[in-house]
Design a protein around this motif. Sequence first.
Motif, mmCIF file in Angstrom:
data_model
loop_
_atom_site.group_PDB
_atom_site.id
_atom_site.type_symbol
_atom_site.label_atom_id
_atom_site.label_comp_id
_atom_site.label_asym_id
_atom_site.label_seq_id
_atom_site.Cartn_x
_atom_site.Cartn_y
_atom_site.Cartn_z
ATOM 1 N N VAL A 38 0.852 -1.189 0.000
ATOM 2 C CA VAL A 38 0.000 0.000 0.000
ATOM 3 C C VAL A 38 0.888 1.239 0.000
ATOM 4 O O VAL A 38 1.860 1.306 0.762
ATOM 5 C CB VAL A 38 -0.929 0.021 1.238
ATOM 6 C CG1 VAL A 38 -1.624 1.371 1.381
ATOM 7 C CG2 VAL A 38 -1.960 -1.093 1.139
ATOM 8 N N ALA A 39 0.579 2.191 -0.867
ATOM 9 C CA ALA A 39 1.360 3.432 -0.961
ATOM 10 C C ALA A 39 0.467 4.616 -0.634
ATOM 11 O O ALA A 39 -0.688 4.688 -1.071
ATOM 12 C CB ALA A 39 1.946 3.583 -2.360
ATOM 13 N N ALA A 80 -4.617 3.189 5.730
ATOM 14 C CA ALA A 80 -4.378 2.291 6.869
ATOM 15 C C ALA A 80 -5.392 1.159 6.921
ATOM 16 O O ALA A 80 -5.058 0.033 7.305
ATOM 17 C CB ALA A 80 -4.402 3.090 8.167
ATOM 18 N N THR A 81 -6.629 1.446 6.541
ATOM 19 C CA THR A 81 -7.665 0.412 6.594
ATOM 20 C C THR A 81 -7.631 -0.506 5.381
ATOM 21 O O THR A 81 -8.426 -1.447 5.305
ATOM 22 C CB THR A 81 -9.059 1.048 6.704
ATOM 23 O OG1 THR A 81 -9.261 1.950 5.606
ATOM 24 C CG2 THR A 81 -9.198 1.823 8.006
ATOM 25 N N ALA A 98 -0.642 5.955 12.277
ATOM 26 C CA ALA A 98 -1.766 5.208 11.706
ATOM 27 C C ALA A 98 -1.285 4.082 10.805
ATOM 28 O O ALA A 98 -1.843 2.978 10.817
ATOM 29 C CB ALA A 98 -2.669 6.160 10.916
ATOM 30 N N MET A 99 -0.229 4.336 10.048
ATOM 31 C CA MET A 99 0.268 3.323 9.112
ATOM 32 C C MET A 99 1.008 2.193 9.822
ATOM 33 O O MET A 99 1.169 1.104 9.261
ATOM 34 C CB MET A 99 1.181 3.967 8.069
ATOM 35 C CG MET A 99 0.489 4.962 7.136
ATOM 36 S SD MET A 99 -0.959 4.289 6.279
ATOM 37 C CE MET A 99 -0.217 2.957 5.321
ATOM 38 N N THR A 100 1.466 2.441 11.054
ATOM 39 C CA THR A 100 2.210 1.408 11.792
ATOM 40 C C THR A 100 1.421 0.867 12.977
ATOM 41 O O THR A 100 1.979 0.176 13.830
ATOM 42 C CB THR A 100 3.560 1.967 12.293
ATOM 43 O OG1 THR A 100 3.322 3.136 13.093
ATOM 44 C CG2 THR A 100 4.470 2.316 11.134
ATOM 45 N N LEU A 101 0.124 1.188 13.035
ATOM 46 C CA LEU A 101 -0.685 0.739 14.164
ATOM 47 C C LEU A 101 -0.722 -0.783 14.266
ATOM 48 O O LEU A 101 -0.656 -1.355 15.359
ATOM 49 C CB LEU A 101 -2.113 1.288 14.017
ATOM 50 C CG LEU A 101 -3.061 1.071 15.208
ATOM 51 C CD1 LEU A 101 -2.509 1.750 16.462
ATOM 52 C CD2 LEU A 101 -4.447 1.613 14.876
ATOM 53 N N ASP A 102 -0.791 -1.446 13.115
ATOM 54 C CA ASP A 102 -0.708 -2.914 13.091
ATOM 55 C C ASP A 102 0.748 -3.302 13.306
ATOM 56 O O ASP A 102 1.613 -2.985 12.482
ATOM 57 C CB ASP A 102 -1.205 -3.426 11.740
ATOM 58 C CG ASP A 102 -1.179 -4.953 11.645
ATOM 59 O OD1 ASP A 102 -0.533 -5.611 12.491
ATOM 60 O OD2 ASP A 102 -1.788 -5.485 10.697
ATOM 61 N N PRO A 103 1.077 -3.977 14.406
ATOM 62 C CA PRO A 103 2.481 -4.275 14.713
ATOM 63 C C PRO A 103 3.139 -5.228 13.726
ATOM 64 O O PRO A 103 4.371 -5.396 13.765
ATOM 65 C CB PRO A 103 2.407 -4.891 16.115
ATOM 66 C CG PRO A 103 1.008 -5.415 16.219
ATOM 67 C CD PRO A 103 0.160 -4.473 15.432
ATOM 68 N N THR A 104 2.365 -5.840 12.851
ATOM 69 C CA THR A 104 2.956 -6.742 11.862
ATOM 70 C C THR A 104 3.239 -6.025 10.539
ATOM 71 O O THR A 104 3.791 -6.631 9.613
ATOM 72 C CB THR A 104 2.015 -7.928 11.584
ATOM 73 O OG1 THR A 104 0.824 -7.458 10.939
ATOM 74 C CG2 THR A 104 1.649 -8.639 12.870
ATOM 75 N N ASN A 105 2.854 -4.757 10.459
ATOM 76 C CA ASN A 105 2.992 -4.008 9.204
ATOM 77 C C ASN A 105 4.318 -3.267 9.170
ATOM 78 O O ASN A 105 4.623 -2.468 10.058
ATOM 79 C CB ASN A 105 1.824 -3.019 9.071
ATOM 80 C CG ASN A 105 1.659 -2.500 7.659
ATOM 81 O OD1 ASN A 105 2.242 -3.042 6.730
ATOM 82 N ND2 ASN A 105 0.874 -1.448 7.494
#
Length: 538
Positions: free
Chosen positions: A53-54, A203-204, A266-273
């Motif tokens: 995602v960009a 982010a979503t 927001a873009m790093t909220l998911d710790p696996t991303n």
Amino acid sequence: MKNSRYLIYIIISGLFMWSCTQEEEDVLTNPDFTPTTPIPPPSAGSANFTKFVAVGNSLIAGFQAAALFDEGQANSLAVILNASFQSVGGGDFNQPGINSENGFNSTFSDPLNGIILGRLVLFDGDGDPETTPLPTPAGAPGVPAPFNTADLIGPRTDTLPLNNFGVPGARVLDAVFPGYATLNPFFGRFASTPAATIVGDAATAQGTFFMMWLGNNDVLGYATAGAAGPDAETDGPAFEADPDFATITLTSIASFTAAFQGALGAMTLDPTNNGVVANIPDVTDIPFFTTVTWDAIEFDENDPVDAATIAALNSITAFGGFNASLDGLVLAGVLTQDDADSRKVVFANGDNSILIEDEELADISAALSTINPALAIYGQARQATAADLITLSAGSVLGTLADPNDPTTAIGVAVPLEDQYVLIPSEIDRILTRTSTFNMIISDAISLLGVSDRVALTDMNKAFSDLTAAGGGFVNGVLIAPSFAPPAGLFSEDGVHPNSRGYAYAAQFVIEAINAKFGATIPMPSIANYAGTGLPLM
């Protein structure tokens, strides 16, 4: 004098000549790139590129030549990166297609009056071999380029999940601004809801790896408008300040900090991303500011008309009298001798400095008008120096007449070029200082949010500054240059955005940063596979 409203472009002919000649000479001594060490097999390292995602502005969207159009989108930085990611497990990549061959040029179009123009193309419309081809909007009279006016900034024609959330004109502030879709039609055409934010939608999208490149527009609009904005800073939505998709003011440091940290959070909220962030290049290095030199007024004393013009300009009834008036103001104690000398105007054979307006000079209009009311327009005038930068947009006014009925009112010669077309040293320093500050904020945000192990940083500032300092070179066996002149130029015809080859060049630095951070061996795109600026149309 080359009295054309496109006088600004006389330097470009030299760029064309250099590019072609240099390529012919160097290609004999610079064979195509061949690896000297074994290339390791592609590997994603510790990253996961299943869904890329960009998010960003025009540089992510594929904007070039002053428009968003089909070919530019097909060669966006994000698309080029994803092509390399597919060799290490990456998936498909969907963009909000613009469905227009030449796009919508917001600078030259006037929809209210039925004028819809597209991307810039180099166009030699008069057939004169001594005239340099000009960047001209597709669809303009005489330009032999097909032009599709359908869906220029219309709704999407598909409903597939998106991967590219690049929005031309967006600043960091705008990327987290709820309701920005109602202000920017490029975002409005694909936003999830009218109240959505760019970063929120990105982010979503549930990517496994992201790229975020934001911040360029937080200094770019201010710079390209000649730093002539009404205020030093603004925090409002971009479209409230300027309908041409960029603000003419600088974003405040406090707002930039909060907005960037919020976007990255927001873009790093998911710790696996995991992801990669790019910083802001020095906008004063782009061809928009380097194509036209400060001494672009050319006279040839062997031309009787030019010789007569030089004599007239230096006469006692013109600048000879003006210079004498300055000396009179020194005697009257209004000016120092150094100040007076810096304002004096003299023209000679060859290349001459452009007459410009310098807003930081003390305004002596009133004092001059007491000597001669006609001198009042020179109250903050001086000739440009090598420390000044002239904008590409000055091409629409340089050499034209301020009074169409008076041939002695050539702008940049007899009438000062307005502030909006010039960056003076103090303005350049302000832009560079703010760029440096923003880049520190970008770098610091990665560590402050505790995502240093998950986010790589691409130093685009250094990458493009090094290119400018070197003046060009060879990459993948292809000659490159920091200009928009074919065949070597990496920038598109607008002098601001890269062309397709330039985006591939930028992608190499992004992949280099990713490989270093995540222990990956993602293959680099070859810039030889991507087109540069097209040759002039006839």
